[in-house]
Motif scaffolding. Structure first.
Motif, PDB file in Angstrom:
ATOM      1  N   GLN A   1       1.541   7.025  -6.768  1.00  0.00           N
ATOM      2  CA  GLN A   1       0.451   7.913  -7.156  1.00  0.00           C
ATOM      3  C   GLN A   1       0.830   9.367  -6.944  1.00  0.00           C
TER       4      GLN A   1
ATOM      5  N   GLU B   1       0.858   4.089  -2.925  1.00  0.00           N
ATOM      6  CA  GLU B   1       0.626   5.497  -2.601  1.00  0.00           C
ATOM      7  C   GLU B   1       1.804   6.368  -3.044  1.00  0.00           C
TER       8      GLU B   1
ATOM      9  N   GLN C   1       0.838  -1.204   0.000  1.00  0.00           N
ATOM     10  CA  GLN C   1       0.000   0.000   0.000  1.00  0.00           C
ATOM     11  C   GLN C   1       0.870   1.249   0.000  1.00  0.00           C
ATOM     12  N   ARG C   2       1.916   1.237   0.806  1.00  0.00           N
ATOM     13  CA  ARG C   2       2.849   2.370   0.841  1.00  0.00           C
ATOM     14  C   ARG C   2       3.477   2.599  -0.525  1.00  0.00           C
TER      15      ARG C   2
END
Length: 53
Positions: free
Chosen positions: A51, A48, A44-45
């Motif tokens: 993005q 992110e 997830q890190r």
């Protein structure tokens, strides 16, 4: 856990300690769950960070 990158290993240890404080009956299950959750956290890190850039 030795094969995990340092940041993921630290997160896995944090999660495992939290699970053990909650009195999870099976230590192996707590470790397995913490590694799984730490890897998910790292993915997830990574997503992110991609993005934002």
């Amino acid at each position: 856990m030795r094969s995990l990158p340092p940041s993921v290993r630290a997160k896995a240890i944090e999660i495992a300690n939290s699970l053990l404080e909650q009195e999870v009956p099976d230590k192996k299950e707590a470790i397995s769950t913490s590694i799984y959750e730490a890897r998910a956290w790292a993915r997830q890190r990574f997503v992110e960070s991609r993005q934002v850039a």
